[in-house]
Scaffold this motif. Structure first.
Motif, PDB file in Angstrom:
ATOM      1  N   ARG A 141      42.643  44.465  37.334  1.00  0.00           N
ATOM      2  CA  ARG A 141      43.445  45.690  37.409  1.00  0.00           C
ATOM      3  C   ARG A 141      44.827  45.427  38.002  1.00  0.00           C
ATOM      4  N   GLN A 142      44.951  44.374  38.796  1.00  0.00           N
ATOM      5  CA  GLN A 142      46.246  44.024  39.382  1.00  0.00           C
ATOM      6  C   GLN A 142      47.051  43.069  38.488  1.00  0.00           C
ATOM      7  N   GLY A 143      46.515  42.781  37.306  1.00  0.00           N
ATOM      8  CA  GLY A 143      47.275  41.992  36.340  1.00  0.00           C
ATOM      9  C   GLY A 143      47.022  40.507  36.355  1.00  0.00           C
ATOM     10  N   LEU A 144      45.943  40.068  36.971  1.00  0.00           N
ATOM     11  CA  LEU A 144      45.582  38.648  36.960  1.00  0.00           C
ATOM     12  C   LEU A 144      44.494  38.442  35.916  1.00  0.00           C
ATOM     13  N   LEU A 145      44.863  37.832  34.809  1.00  0.00           N
ATOM     14  CA  LEU A 145      43.980  37.721  33.649  1.00  0.00           C
ATOM     15  C   LEU A 145      43.249  36.377  33.622  1.00  0.00           C
ATOM     16  N   ASP A 146      41.992  36.414  33.262  1.00  0.00           N
ATOM     17  CA  ASP A 146      41.152  35.232  33.104  1.00  0.00           C
ATOM     18  C   ASP A 146      41.612  34.528  31.824  1.00  0.00           C
ATOM     19  N   THR A 147      42.132  33.311  31.958  1.00  0.00           N
ATOM     20  CA  THR A 147      42.710  32.631  30.803  1.00  0.00           C
ATOM     21  C   THR A 147      41.671  32.225  29.756  1.00  0.00           C
ATOM     22  N   ALA A 148      40.444  31.966  30.148  1.00  0.00           N
ATOM     23  CA  ALA A 148      39.406  31.644  29.163  1.00  0.00           C
ATOM     24  C   ALA A 148      39.120  32.864  28.293  1.00  0.00           C
ATOM     25  N   ALA A 149      38.990  34.023  28.926  1.00  0.00           N
ATOM     26  CA  ALA A 149      38.763  35.256  28.162  1.00  0.00           C
ATOM     27  C   ALA A 149      39.988  35.584  27.319  1.00  0.00           C
ATOM     28  N   LEU A 150      41.160  35.386  27.870  1.00  0.00           N
ATOM     29  CA  LEU A 150      42.408  35.656  27.160  1.00  0.00           C
ATOM     30  C   LEU A 150      42.477  34.854  25.862  1.00  0.00           C
ATOM     31  N   MET A 151      42.077  33.579  25.920  1.00  0.00           N
ATOM     32  CA  MET A 151      42.103  32.717  24.741  1.00  0.00           C
ATOM     33  C   MET A 151      40.892  32.938  23.841  1.00  0.00           C
ATOM     34  N   ASP A 152      39.865  33.617  24.368  1.00  0.00           N
ATOM     35  CA  ASP A 152      38.662  33.980  23.609  1.00  0.00           C
ATOM     36  C   ASP A 152      38.023  32.777  22.915  1.00  0.00           C
ATOM     37  N   GLY A 153      38.060  31.647  23.599  1.00  0.00           N
ATOM     38  CA  GLY A 153      37.434  30.447  23.045  1.00  0.00           C
ATOM     39  C   GLY A 153      35.930  30.464  23.286  1.00  0.00           C
ATOM     40  N   PRO A 154      35.244  29.438  22.832  1.00  0.00           N
ATOM     41  CA  PRO A 154      33.799  29.366  23.062  1.00  0.00           C
ATOM     42  C   PRO A 154      33.498  29.348  24.559  1.00  0.00           C
ATOM     43  N   TRP A 155      32.497  30.085  24.958  1.00  0.00           N
ATOM     44  CA  TRP A 155      32.112  30.155  26.356  1.00  0.00           C
ATOM     45  C   TRP A 155      31.494  28.817  26.771  1.00  0.00           C
ATOM     46  N   GLU A 156      31.844  28.358  27.973  1.00  0.00           N
ATOM     47  CA  GLU A 156      31.248  27.141  28.541  1.00  0.00           C
ATOM     48  C   GLU A 156      30.938  27.366  30.010  1.00  0.00           C
ATOM     49  N   ALA A 157      29.822  26.845  30.454  1.00  0.00           N
ATOM     50  CA  ALA A 157      29.476  26.889  31.876  1.00  0.00           C
ATOM     51  C   ALA A 157      30.352  25.895  32.625  1.00  0.00           C
ATOM     52  N   THR A 158      30.783  26.266  33.829  1.00  0.00           N
ATOM     53  CA  THR A 158      31.536  25.334  34.660  1.00  0.00           C
ATOM     54  C   THR A 158      30.665  24.742  35.759  1.00  0.00           C
ATOM     55  N   CYS A 159      29.510  25.295  35.948  1.00  0.00           N
ATOM     56  CA  CYS A 159      28.590  24.743  36.951  1.00  0.00           C
ATOM     57  C   CYS A 159      27.158  25.074  36.542  1.00  0.00           C
ATOM     58  N   GLY A 160      26.231  24.495  37.274  1.00  0.00           N
ATOM     59  CA  GLY A 160      24.822  24.677  36.970  1.00  0.00           C
ATOM     60  C   GLY A 160      24.188  23.470  36.320  1.00  0.00           C
ATOM     61  N   HIS A 161      24.991  22.477  35.976  1.00  0.00           N
ATOM     62  CA  HIS A 161      24.477  21.264  35.340  1.00  0.00           C
ATOM     63  C   HIS A 161      23.939  20.265  36.365  1.00  0.00           C
ATOM     64  N   TRP A 162      24.291  20.471  37.628  1.00  0.00           N
ATOM     65  CA  TRP A 162      24.025  19.501  38.678  1.00  0.00           C
ATOM     66  C   TRP A 162      22.541  19.447  39.036  1.00  0.00           C
ATOM     67  N   ILE A 163      22.028  18.252  39.184  1.00  0.00           N
ATOM     68  CA  ILE A 163      20.656  18.040  39.665  1.00  0.00           C
ATOM     69  C   ILE A 163      20.780  17.236  40.944  1.00  0.00           C
ATOM     70  N   ASP A 164      20.173  17.731  42.030  1.00  0.00           N
ATOM     71  CA  ASP A 164      20.360  17.063  43.317  1.00  0.00           C
ATOM     72  C   ASP A 164      19.576  15.758  43.399  1.00  0.00           C
ATOM     73  N   ASP A 165      19.732  15.066  44.515  1.00  0.00           N
ATOM     74  CA  ASP A 165      19.121  13.745  44.681  1.00  0.00           C
ATOM     75  C   ASP A 165      17.595  13.765  44.591  1.00  0.00           C
ATOM     76  N   SER A 166      16.991  14.926  44.860  1.00  0.00           N
ATOM     77  CA  SER A 166      15.523  15.005  44.772  1.00  0.00           C
ATOM     78  C   SER A 166      15.065  15.443  43.387  1.00  0.00           C
ATOM     79  N   GLY A 167      16.018  15.626  42.458  1.00  0.00           N
ATOM     80  CA  GLY A 167      15.671  16.002  41.087  1.00  0.00           C
ATOM     81  C   GLY A 167      15.580  17.505  40.863  1.00  0.00           C
ATOM     82  N   THR A 168      16.006  18.290  41.844  1.00  0.00           N
ATOM     83  CA  THR A 168      15.935  19.745  41.724  1.00  0.00           C
ATOM     84  C   THR A 168      17.188  20.272  41.033  1.00  0.00           C
ATOM     85  N   PRO A 169      17.009  21.065  39.952  1.00  0.00           N
ATOM     86  CA  PRO A 169      18.186  21.627  39.276  1.00  0.00           C
ATOM     87  C   PRO A 169      18.807  22.754  40.092  1.00  0.00           C
ATOM     88  N   ASP A 170      20.024  23.075  39.761  1.00  0.00           N
ATOM     89  CA  ASP A 170      20.770  24.159  40.405  1.00  0.00           C
ATOM     90  C   ASP A 170      19.993  25.463  40.285  1.00  0.00           C
TER      91      ASP A 170
END
Length: 136
Positions: A52-81
């Protein structure tokens, strides 16, 4: 979560990643529920304020394919995010700069996946003068 909409669908660019989750840390990312048995809903209020204050999400603005930026990480004990795949790394542009944004992409390489639990995001901006700012 971003509150920006996809220009092509009119729906949130980021779907709600929390609707199927149930863990103790979830309450810090969702809207308050008087009844904890109700499905969780992502809290987008801070992102909505930025939008509302005019700061636009550039990924949404470009309307490209959605991609996760996190959640891929698996910790040292093998536990996923515990949060799963989601896009919480958002680059924003003012309405004025948004006219010069030409691309938004993520650096998803073997090295970037191994180096951190967040994927780097890049925005390409046309160089040159910005359009005149509208009078307040």
């Amino acid at each position: 979560m971003s509150a920006d909409l996809s220009p092509s669908t009119g729906e949130y660019y980021d779907s709600d990643p929390y609707t199927e989750q149930d863990h103790d840390m979830l309450e810090y990312q969702i809207l308050w529920r008087e009844d904890p048995s109700q499905p969780p809903v992502a809290d987008r209020r801070a992102a909505d304020l930025m939008l509302r204050q005019g700061l636009l999400d550039t990924a949404a603005l470009m309307d490209g394919p959605w991609e996760a930026t996190c959640g891929h990480w698996i910790d040292d004990s093998g536990t996923p995010d515990v949060w799963g795949l989601r896009r919480i790394d958002v680059l924003r542009a003012t309405r004025r700069l948004a006219t010069k944004v030409r691309a938004h992409r993520f650096v998803r390489t073997a090295d970037s996946l191994a180096a951190a639990d967040h994927i780097p995001a890049l925005v390409e901006v046309e160089t040159g003068e910005l359009p005149e700012e509208a009078a307040p």
